[in-house]
Design an enzyme around this catalytic site. Structure first.
Site, short mmCIF file in Angstrom:
data_model
loop_
_atom_site.label_atom_id
_atom_site.label_comp_id
_atom_site.label_asym_id
_atom_site.label_seq_id
_atom_site.Cartn_x
_atom_site.Cartn_y
_atom_site.Cartn_z
N GLY A 256 0.82 -1.22 0.00
CA GLY A 256 0.00 0.00 0.00
C GLY A 256 0.84 1.26 0.00
O GLY A 256 1.96 1.27 -0.51
N VAL B 21 2.35 2.66 2.37
CA VAL B 21 3.57 2.56 3.17
C VAL B 21 4.49 1.47 2.61
O VAL B 21 5.66 1.72 2.31
CB VAL B 21 3.22 2.27 4.65
CG1 VAL B 21 4.46 1.90 5.44
CG2 VAL B 21 2.57 3.50 5.26
N ASP C 277 1.04 -8.75 -1.86
CA ASP C 277 -0.25 -8.21 -1.46
C ASP C 277 -1.32 -9.20 -1.90
O ASP C 277 -1.15 -9.93 -2.88
CB ASP C 277 -0.50 -6.85 -2.13
CG ASP C 277 -1.51 -6.01 -1.37
OD1 ASP C 277 -1.11 -4.98 -0.79
OD2 ASP C 277 -2.71 -6.37 -1.37
N VAL D 217 0.23 -4.13 6.50
CA VAL D 217 -1.16 -4.24 6.07
C VAL D 217 -1.98 -3.12 6.72
O VAL D 217 -1.51 -2.46 7.65
CB VAL D 217 -1.76 -5.63 6.41
CG1 VAL D 217 -0.96 -6.73 5.74
CG2 VAL D 217 -1.82 -5.85 7.91
N THR E 67 -4.79 -1.18 8.93
CA THR E 67 -5.32 -1.39 10.28
C THR E 67 -6.43 -0.36 10.51
O THR E 67 -6.26 0.56 11.29
CB THR E 67 -4.21 -1.19 11.33
OG1 THR E 67 -3.57 0.08 11.06
CG2 THR E 67 -3.18 -2.27 11.28
N GLU F 242 2.31 11.19 3.28
CA GLU F 242 1.93 11.07 1.87
C GLU F 242 2.19 12.40 1.16
O GLU F 242 2.04 13.47 1.77
CB GLU F 242 0.46 10.66 1.76
CG GLU F 242 0.30 9.19 2.08
CD GLU F 242 -1.16 8.74 2.04
OE1 GLU F 242 -1.91 9.20 1.18
OE2 GLU F 242 -1.52 7.92 2.89
N LEU G 201 1.80 6.49 17.63
CA LEU G 201 0.47 7.04 17.95
C LEU G 201 0.61 8.46 18.51
O LEU G 201 -0.14 9.37 18.15
CB LEU G 201 -0.25 6.17 18.99
CG LEU G 201 -0.70 4.77 18.58
CD1 LEU G 201 -1.55 4.16 19.69
CD2 LEU G 201 -1.52 4.81 17.29
N CYS H 38 -4.67 8.30 8.61
CA CYS H 38 -4.01 7.97 9.88
C CYS H 38 -4.42 8.79 11.09
O CYS H 38 -4.63 8.22 12.17
CB CYS H 38 -2.51 8.06 9.71
SG CYS H 38 -1.87 6.85 8.55
N PHE I 67 -6.80 14.62 0.28
CA PHE I 67 -6.75 15.18 1.65
C PHE I 67 -5.61 16.16 1.82
O PHE I 67 -5.58 16.95 2.74
CB PHE I 67 -6.71 14.06 2.70
CG PHE I 67 -5.35 13.46 2.97
CD1 PHE I 67 -4.56 13.96 3.99
CD2 PHE I 67 -4.88 12.40 2.22
CE1 PHE I 67 -3.31 13.40 4.25
CE2 PHE I 67 -3.63 11.84 2.47
CZ PHE I 67 -2.84 12.35 3.49
#
Ligand SMILES: NC(=O)c1ccc[n+]([C@@H]2O[C@H](COP(=O)([O-])OP(=O)(O)OC[C@H]3O[C@@H](n4cnc5c(N)ncnc54)[C@H](O)[C@@H]3O)[C@@H](O)[C@H]2O)c1
Length: 460
Positions: free
Chosen positions: A14, A16, A37, A90, A92, A165, A221, A276, A338
């Site tokens: 993806g 990342v 993938d 993957v 999340t 991104e 986080l 994210c 975005f």
């Protein structure tokens, strides 16, 4: 077949996994780097020059390494068996069902991956968490991996990804820091050294930092929560600026010059988006609630609340300015991604703005240089007579009552706004959700201009 010093695998091709592994492969020709993938279309796109994601400079990096030491495939099990080091990247997403719905992360892809690794492995492996995960996920992963009956040892590390991104290649080639979290055991330290050695091929040693696994998980986080908090903080001030005669750009410049605060991420806008920030803050909130830390949970939740408020406020400003109704008015949305330089629209504020305008019965015209296909998918349920997708911003604005700038694409700075004004309805409005344009110049042309956090410039 060349002999490679190490065989690296990444599960998940993806936003990342793809760029991260492409940069590792380009910088380290001595390693074999494979990215797998479950989505065959995505893999086919990585094998072509029409990459599945848009990132400036990425195609050049992929072309340099692809076929030499960078490979994309769908055979996850075979790739696991060959690999020494497995990065897991993957998705999340936030859980949409059951306990913790709307807050907790959905770990089903994560757990499935762990089980696939167990089934396909015949020797010891290092497994590296690249996905952003709630604190102590590595523990759960280890339990699944090391419950195998084959006598295989899996050493789990956390190596969260800090790329943004739109600047992924630059961020990967010259990262502020690389963080590797490992267990404080001899096996943990040995695995940590392997991963550090990979990055040390191009990242200066003093930028590669190590910690325990839980600190690494929590740092990711916390980093996203702090970044989002800065945006919500300046956006909260923008609301106050609009009520007074203060100008949020002036306030942000003044506070950003304080070295303790710093200038970055102090730009007021229609709100933050991306896959994210919201999900990671929700993760943080959920963990805090689980540990009974109600006050801490509410504190971080308020960052999301201000973001929702900012999007809502933007549409309220539009509706109110346009004489309290946008029904059947054509409104051109300039930008749907975005942020600039990506086609990604996940959690884009443009989605909320488009939907609220459509609820108010406006006819919305979406234009974006890269994100139109994603915009179509995001708004697939909207009745066809309420939505138009248009590549050319000049055509999008034709006959519209208003333009709303929702993505800060550089191309929108230099459009011929006089020609655009001449093609639009009167009175004519610009709502600049990114403070991208020169408000005074637009006002001089004849537009009524509504920036964020500044006085509106009107002709009535
Ligand atoms: N997007 C960002 O800017 C960013 C930055 C840093 C960290 N992250 C984190 O990295 C992780 C991945 O994010 P992303 O944006 O790359 O997601 P993404 O949705 O773009 O990519 C995830 C990929 O994983 C694949 N996948 C899912 N289950 C699989 C399985 N069992 N086997 C093989 N492939 C599987 C999907 O098909 C998809 O292609 C997330 O945890 C995210 O929070 C994202």
């Amino acid at each position: 077949m060349p002999q490679f010093a190490r065989r690296i695998l990444c599960i998940g091709a993806g936003h990342v996994g793809g760029p991260t592994m492409s940069v590792i492969a380009a910088r380290c020709p001595q390693y074999e780097v494979t990215v797998v993938d479950v989505n065959p279309e995505r893999v086919r796109a990585w094998q072509s020059d029409d990459l599945p994601i848009y990132e400036p400079g990425l195609l050049e990096v992929v072309r340099e390494a692809r076929g030499r030491n960078l490979f994309f495939g769908t055979d996850v099990a075979a790739a696991i068996d060959r690999a020494d080091v497995i990065f897991v990247s993957v998705n999340t997403p936030t859980k949409t069902f059951g306990e913790g719905a709307g807050k907790a992360p959905d770990l089903q892809y994560w757990e499935k991956t762990a089980r696939t690794i167990v089934d396909a492995s015949r020797a010891n492996k290092i497994v590296v968490e690249k996905s952003t995960l709630p604190v102590r996920t590595a523990h759960a992963m280890e339990r699944i991996l090391n419950s195998n009956r084959k006598g295989i040892h899996f050493e789990v590390l956390s190596n969260p990804e800090f790329l943004a991104e739109g600047t992924a290649v630059r961020d990967l080639e010259a990262p502020d820091r690389v963080l590797v979290g490992s267990h404080e055991t001899p096996e943990g330290a040995a695995a940590r050294d392997v991963v550090v050695e990979i990055y040390a091929n191009w990242v200066p040693r003093d930028r590669i930092i190590t910690s325990n696994v839980w600190s690494a998980e929590l740092s990711k986080l916390a980093a996203n929560a702090f970044l989002a908090q800065r945006i919500s903080s300046i956006n909260s001030i923008s609301a106050l600026c609009e009520k007074t005669t203060a100008d949020v750009a002036e306030v942000s410049r003044a506070i950003g010059m304080d070295e303790r605060i710093g200038p970055r991420f102090l730009h007021s806008s229609v709100g933050f988006g991306g896959s994210c920030f919201k999900k990671d803050i929700l993760n943080l909130v959920y963990i805090c609630e689980n540990y009974g830390l109600e006050e801490v949970a509410r504190y971080w939740e308020s960052v999301i609340r201000i973001n929702e408020y900012q999007k809502r406020r933007f549409v309220q400003t539009m509706t109110h300015a346009m004489f309290d109704t946008v029904a059947d008015k054509r409104i051109a949305l300039f930008g749907f991604a975005f942020k600039k330089d990506t086609a990604d629209t996940r959690e884009s504020p443009a989605i909320a703005v488009a939907r609220k305008l459509i609820e108010e019965r406006a006819v919305v015209v979406v234009t974006d240089p890269k994100a139109l296909a994603n915009a179509r998918a995001d708004l697939a349920d909207v009745p066809a007579d309420r939505i138009v997708f248009e590549e050319d911003p000049y055509v999008a604005a034709r006959g519209a009552h208003a333009i709303a700038i929702l993505t800060e694409w550089d191309a929108y700075r230099t459009l011929d706004y006089r020609a655009i004004f001449d093609s639009m309805e009167r009175p004519t409005f610009v709502f600049d959700g990114r403070n991208l344009l020169d408000a005074k110049a637009l006002h001089a042309i004849g537009f009524n201009v509504f920036p964020i956090g500044k006085a509106a410039l009107k002709h009535f």
